[in-house]
Design an enzyme around this catalytic site. Structure first.
Site, PDB file in Angstrom:
ATOM      1  N   ASP A 148       0.824  -1.218   0.000  1.00  0.00           N
ATOM      2  CA  ASP A 148       0.000   0.000   0.000  1.00  0.00           C
ATOM      3  C   ASP A 148       0.856   1.266   0.000  1.00  0.00           C
ATOM      4  O   ASP A 148       0.356   2.362  -0.258  1.00  0.00           O
ATOM      5  CB  ASP A 148      -0.959   0.006   1.203  1.00  0.00           C
ATOM      6  CG  ASP A 148      -0.264  -0.031   2.557  1.00  0.00           C
ATOM      7  OD1 ASP A 148       0.982  -0.114   2.607  1.00  0.00           O
ATOM      8  OD2 ASP A 148      -0.968   0.019   3.586  1.00  0.00           O
ATOM      9  N   GLU A 149       2.180   1.118   0.286  1.00  0.00           N
ATOM     10  CA  GLU A 149       3.028   2.312   0.393  1.00  0.00           C
ATOM     11  C   GLU A 149       3.182   3.045  -0.933  1.00  0.00           C
ATOM     12  O   GLU A 149       3.580   4.209  -0.952  1.00  0.00           O
ATOM     13  CB  GLU A 149       4.414   1.937   0.945  1.00  0.00           C
ATOM     14  CG  GLU A 149       4.344   1.381   2.338  1.00  0.00           C
ATOM     15  CD  GLU A 149       5.639   1.526   3.129  1.00  0.00           C
ATOM     16  OE1 GLU A 149       6.537   2.270   2.705  1.00  0.00           O
ATOM     17  OE2 GLU A 149       5.733   0.877   4.179  1.00  0.00           O
ATOM     18  N   TYR A 173      12.155   2.931  -0.962  1.00  0.00           N
ATOM     19  CA  TYR A 173      11.500   1.615  -0.994  1.00  0.00           C
ATOM     20  C   TYR A 173      10.205   1.669  -1.787  1.00  0.00           C
ATOM     21  O   TYR A 173       9.994   0.903  -2.742  1.00  0.00           O
ATOM     22  CB  TYR A 173      11.231   1.117   0.436  1.00  0.00           C
ATOM     23  CG  TYR A 173      10.199   0.003   0.481  1.00  0.00           C
ATOM     24  CD1 TYR A 173      10.480  -1.256  -0.049  1.00  0.00           C
ATOM     25  CD2 TYR A 173       8.933   0.214   1.040  1.00  0.00           C
ATOM     26  CE1 TYR A 173       9.530  -2.273  -0.029  1.00  0.00           C
ATOM     27  CE2 TYR A 173       7.984  -0.794   1.066  1.00  0.00           C
ATOM     28  CZ  TYR A 173       8.282  -2.040   0.524  1.00  0.00           C
ATOM     29  OH  TYR A 173       7.333  -3.037   0.530  1.00  0.00           O
ATOM     30  N   LYS A 177       9.089  -0.055  -5.396  1.00  0.00           N
ATOM     31  CA  LYS A 177       7.934  -0.954  -5.537  1.00  0.00           C
ATOM     32  C   LYS A 177       6.959  -0.392  -6.577  1.00  0.00           C
ATOM     33  O   LYS A 177       6.378  -1.131  -7.363  1.00  0.00           O
ATOM     34  CB  LYS A 177       7.218  -1.139  -4.188  1.00  0.00           C
ATOM     35  CG  LYS A 177       7.970  -1.955  -3.158  1.00  0.00           C
ATOM     36  CD  LYS A 177       8.222  -3.405  -3.563  1.00  0.00           C
ATOM     37  CE  LYS A 177       6.976  -4.250  -3.590  1.00  0.00           C
ATOM     38  NZ  LYS A 177       7.283  -5.690  -3.848  1.00  0.00           N
TER      39      LYS A 177
HETATM   40  P1  NAD Z   1      11.447  -9.733   3.648  1.00  0.00           P
HETATM   41  O1  NAD Z   1      12.477  -8.652   3.576  1.00  0.00           O
HETATM   42  O2  NAD Z   1      11.155 -10.357   4.952  1.00  0.00           O
HETATM   43  O3  NAD Z   1      11.838 -10.909   2.646  1.00  0.00           O
HETATM   44  C1  NAD Z   1      12.344 -10.667   1.373  1.00  0.00           C
HETATM   45  C2  NAD Z   1      12.965 -11.957   0.858  1.00  0.00           C
HETATM   46  O4  NAD Z   1      13.439 -11.720  -0.472  1.00  0.00           O
HETATM   47  C3  NAD Z   1      14.159 -12.437   1.674  1.00  0.00           C
HETATM   48  O5  NAD Z   1      14.057 -13.813   1.923  1.00  0.00           O
HETATM   49  C4  NAD Z   1      15.368 -12.128   0.792  1.00  0.00           C
HETATM   50  O6  NAD Z   1      16.441 -13.017   0.978  1.00  0.00           O
HETATM   51  C5  NAD Z   1      14.744 -12.252  -0.593  1.00  0.00           C
HETATM   52  N1  NAD Z   1      15.480 -11.465  -1.604  1.00  0.00           N
HETATM   53  C6  NAD Z   1      15.882 -10.178  -1.511  1.00  0.00           C
HETATM   54  N2  NAD Z   1      16.537  -9.822  -2.627  1.00  0.00           N
HETATM   55  C7  NAD Z   1      16.526 -10.903  -3.445  1.00  0.00           C
HETATM   56  C8  NAD Z   1      17.024 -11.149  -4.744  1.00  0.00           C
HETATM   57  N3  NAD Z   1      17.691 -10.213  -5.438  1.00  0.00           N
HETATM   58  N4  NAD Z   1      16.820 -12.366  -5.301  1.00  0.00           N
HETATM   59  C9  NAD Z   1      16.162 -13.330  -4.608  1.00  0.00           C
HETATM   60  N5  NAD Z   1      15.679 -13.153  -3.373  1.00  0.00           N
HETATM   61  C10 NAD Z   1      15.852 -11.949  -2.799  1.00  0.00           C
HETATM   62  O7  NAD Z   1      10.147  -9.095   2.991  1.00  0.00           O
HETATM   63  P2  NAD Z   1       8.600  -9.360   3.333  1.00  0.00           P
HETATM   64  O8  NAD Z   1       8.199  -8.448   4.418  1.00  0.00           O
HETATM   65  O9  NAD Z   1       8.404 -10.812   3.461  1.00  0.00           O
HETATM   66  O10 NAD Z   1       7.929  -8.822   1.994  1.00  0.00           O
HETATM   67  C11 NAD Z   1       7.670  -9.717   0.907  1.00  0.00           C
HETATM   68  C12 NAD Z   1       6.980  -8.932  -0.199  1.00  0.00           C
HETATM   69  O11 NAD Z   1       5.753  -8.403   0.291  1.00  0.00           O
HETATM   70  C13 NAD Z   1       7.786  -7.728  -0.685  1.00  0.00           C
HETATM   71  O12 NAD Z   1       7.628  -7.629  -2.081  1.00  0.00           O
HETATM   72  C14 NAD Z   1       7.149  -6.538   0.005  1.00  0.00           C
HETATM   73  O13 NAD Z   1       7.287  -5.367  -0.757  1.00  0.00           O
HETATM   74  C15 NAD Z   1       5.709  -6.997   0.073  1.00  0.00           C
HETATM   75  N6  NAD Z   1       4.896  -6.448   1.190  1.00  0.00           N
HETATM   76  C16 NAD Z   1       5.353  -6.511   2.473  1.00  0.00           C
HETATM   77  C17 NAD Z   1       4.540  -6.059   3.509  1.00  0.00           C
HETATM   78  C18 NAD Z   1       4.982  -6.136   4.951  1.00  0.00           C
HETATM   79  O14 NAD Z   1       4.295  -5.596   5.824  1.00  0.00           O
HETATM   80  N7  NAD Z   1       6.089  -6.786   5.259  1.00  0.00           N
HETATM   81  C19 NAD Z   1       3.268  -5.539   3.222  1.00  0.00           C
HETATM   82  C20 NAD Z   1       2.848  -5.478   1.893  1.00  0.00           C
HETATM   83  C21 NAD Z   1       3.670  -5.961   0.880  1.00  0.00           C
HETATM   84  O1  DAU Z   2       2.506  -0.846   4.448  1.00  0.00           O
HETATM   85  C1  DAU Z   2       3.175  -1.976   3.993  1.00  0.00           C
HETATM   86  C2  DAU Z   2       4.644  -1.863   4.363  1.00  0.00           C
HETATM   87  O2  DAU Z   2       4.737  -2.082   5.758  1.00  0.00           O
HETATM   88  C3  DAU Z   2       5.521  -2.839   3.595  1.00  0.00           C
HETATM   89  O3  DAU Z   2       5.479  -2.538   2.222  1.00  0.00           O
HETATM   90  C4  DAU Z   2       6.974  -2.765   4.097  1.00  0.00           C
HETATM   91  O4  DAU Z   2       7.753  -3.753   3.461  1.00  0.00           O
HETATM   92  C5  DAU Z   2       6.972  -3.014   5.591  1.00  0.00           C
HETATM   93  O5  DAU Z   2       8.284  -2.883   6.102  1.00  0.00           O
HETATM   94  C6  DAU Z   2       6.040  -2.033   6.300  1.00  0.00           C
HETATM   95  O6  DAU Z   2       6.551  -0.679   6.211  1.00  0.00           O
HETATM   96  P1  DAU Z   2       6.498   0.321   7.466  1.00  0.00           P
HETATM   97  O7  DAU Z   2       7.564   1.336   7.297  1.00  0.00           O
HETATM   98  O8  DAU Z   2       5.111   0.793   7.711  1.00  0.00           O
HETATM   99  O9  DAU Z   2       6.854  -0.744   8.647  1.00  0.00           O
HETATM  100  P2  DAU Z   2       7.823  -0.631   9.927  1.00  0.00           P
HETATM  101  O10 DAU Z   2       7.594  -1.868  10.723  1.00  0.00           O
HETATM  102  O11 DAU Z   2       9.216  -0.299   9.554  1.00  0.00           O
HETATM  103  O12 DAU Z   2       7.217   0.617  10.706  1.00  0.00           O
HETATM  104  C7  DAU Z   2       5.859   0.658  11.110  1.00  0.00           C
HETATM  105  C8  DAU Z   2       5.617   2.009  11.754  1.00  0.00           C
HETATM  106  O13 DAU Z   2       6.345   2.078  12.977  1.00  0.00           O
HETATM  107  C9  DAU Z   2       6.083   3.187  10.933  1.00  0.00           C
HETATM  108  O14 DAU Z   2       5.190   4.276  11.114  1.00  0.00           O
HETATM  109  C10 DAU Z   2       7.439   3.531  11.509  1.00  0.00           C
HETATM  110  C11 DAU Z   2       7.277   3.162  12.981  1.00  0.00           C
HETATM  111  N1  DAU Z   2       8.486   2.677  13.665  1.00  0.00           N
HETATM  112  C12 DAU Z   2       9.200   1.671  13.087  1.00  0.00           C
HETATM  113  C13 DAU Z   2      10.321   1.174  13.683  1.00  0.00           C
HETATM  114  C14 DAU Z   2      11.132   0.074  13.046  1.00  0.00           C
HETATM  115  C15 DAU Z   2       8.846   3.218  14.887  1.00  0.00           C
HETATM  116  O15 DAU Z   2       8.182   4.109  15.437  1.00  0.00           O
HETATM  117  N2  DAU Z   2       9.971   2.708  15.502  1.00  0.00           N
HETATM  118  C16 DAU Z   2      10.738   1.738  14.942  1.00  0.00           C
HETATM  119  O16 DAU Z   2      11.763   1.356  15.551  1.00  0.00           O
END
Ligand code: NAD
Ligand code: DAU
Length: 368
Positions: A148-149, A173, A177
């Protein structure tokens, strides 16, 4: 010229072969666990570079799974992707691999452009070639997992992001995306490649790397360390339990229309400071050995993240009405499960607090 493709053919019946990129990361590994449970007849090939965020232990319990193959490799490696698609006879490519942490993208955006943009492009090109070579099968799917970012930041009274909200990414980031999303869109419109895209809100749950808000707070509470809340703590995120994200992707893969985008979210908007208090309360209740109690005494406000988006919220109406998906967890039930998981999986997270991670932590949290 836009190619005309037959869009109404459903995903093929089991057994299918799925290439899961990033399957050793947080969401990707949860998806692999989920899919093995739901569709044990399908074959899964995990492709993961095992960056700092990738971890073979995230696939613990599946080592003996005959239908699972793990390949360590890079999504930018075109010959490797070509070989995997061909030799495995892939039907579905589920693309999770990414650099995913906003704070790291601020410190070093290069890897984000490489993996998220070039890597997605490499996969799209390889999959298009493979799809053409095989006579453009209508049951093939390229599922791009996005965020959603890409929509930017909301004001307090704005409606949630819908699939038609204009893109306005604010961090390296989210910009990378957004670039990958645009490529996926173009591959459908230009070539008719059967793509699907989902844009999900913040996930949480098992196997979440310690750098992200929820695991970081859980781990710091257990270690008696400061709980660094950025800025005034009033930023809002819309939280979804990771298994609900997996079930939504499953629903979209089975019932989504190629070329379409679906937003995924559970209607769980929470202010960061309220979320941290909730985690403290859960830890006070569930943990027996806290170094500091009550845990909220550890909360420390620290300098804000540059360009910090104020509020995210997802409008998941399309997913609910067209696909029929609803989440199983509330934020209360999901957070409780998550806190329990971090309490009972110290052997999983303790090794991740490596010297490399400590150096990263010091760089981001200099004022803690
Ligand atoms: P993550 O960072 O935990 O995992 C990413 C994985 O991709 C890792 O295992 C890493 O080794 C692998 N990777 C990185 N670069 C690579 C490359 N060049 N080739 C092959 N593998 C590679 O990420 P996540 O939180 O599991 O997110 C997964 C997907 O979901 C991402 O595309 C992210 O943008 C999306 N997403 C994440 C969130 C969230 O809240 N975490 C929310 C919405 C969407
Ligand atoms: O919205 C989806 C996204 O959510 C994904 O696309 C990203 O991959 C995932 O990392 C996440 O992004 P955020 O930046 O929202 O997540 P994060 O856990 O880093 O931070 C959540 C919120 O908390 C954000 O407003 C920043 C704040 N934060 C984060 C950290 C790590 C703090 O206040 N303190 C912290 O130490």
């Amino acid at each position: 010229m836009r190619l005309v493709v037959e869009q109404n053919q459903a995903l093929s019946r089991e057994p299918r072969t799925i290439l899961v990129t990033g399957g050793a990361g947080f969401i990707g590994s949860n998806f692999v666990h989920y899919w093995c449970q739901q569709y044990p007849g399908d074959r899964i090939v995990v492709l993961d570079a095992l960056t700092y965020a990738g971890n073979r232990n995230n696939l613990a319990g599946l080592e003996g799974w005959a239908n699972l193959r793990f390949v360590q490799g890079d999504i930018c490696d075109r010959p490797l992707i070509d070989a995997l698609l061909q030799e495995e006879g892939i039907d579905i490519l589920a693309h999770f691999a990414a650099e995913s942490h906003v704070d790291r993208s601020i410190l070093g955006p290069d890897a984000f452009v490489r993996t998220n943009v070039i890597g997605t492009f490499t996969l799209l090109e390889a999959f298009r070639q493979y799809w053409l070579t095989n006579g453009q099968p209508t049951h093939f799917r390229f599922h791009h997992v996005s965020t959603d970012e890409v929509y930017g930041s909301l004001n307090p009274n704005d409606p949630g992001f819908s699939e038609t909200t204009p893109y306005a990414p604010n961090s390296p980031y989210s910009a990378s995306k957004a670039g990958s999303d645009h490529l996926v869109r173009a591959y459908y419109h230009t070539y008719g490649l059967p793509t699907l895209m989902t844009n999900c809100s913040n996930n949480y749950g098992p196997y979440h790397f310690p750098e992200k808000l929820i695991p970081l707070m859980c781990i710091n509470i257990l270690m008696g360390k400061g709980l660094p809340v950025y800025g005034d703590g009033q930023n809002i995120r819309d939280w979804l339990y990771v298994e609900d994200h997996c079930s939504a992707i499953d629903a979209v893969l089975h019932r989504g229309k190629p070329g379409e985008t679906y937003n995924i979210g559970g209607n769980n908007e929470v202010k960061n400071i309220d979320l941290v208090h909730k985690l403290c309360e859960l830890m006070d209740e569930l943990a027996t050995d806290l170094p500091v109690r009550p845990a909220h005494k550890l909360i420390t406000f620290v300098k804000d993240r540059p360009g910090h988006d104020r509020r995210y919220a997802i409008d998941a109406t399309k997913l609910r009405t067209e696909i029929g998906w609803t989440p199983a967890e509330t934020v209360e039930s999901g957070l409780r499960k998550t806190v329990q998981w971090y309490l009972t999986h110290r052997n999983w997270w303790q090794p991740l607090l490596s010297p490399e991670y400590q150096a990263y932590y010091k760089q981001v949290y200099t004022s803690v």
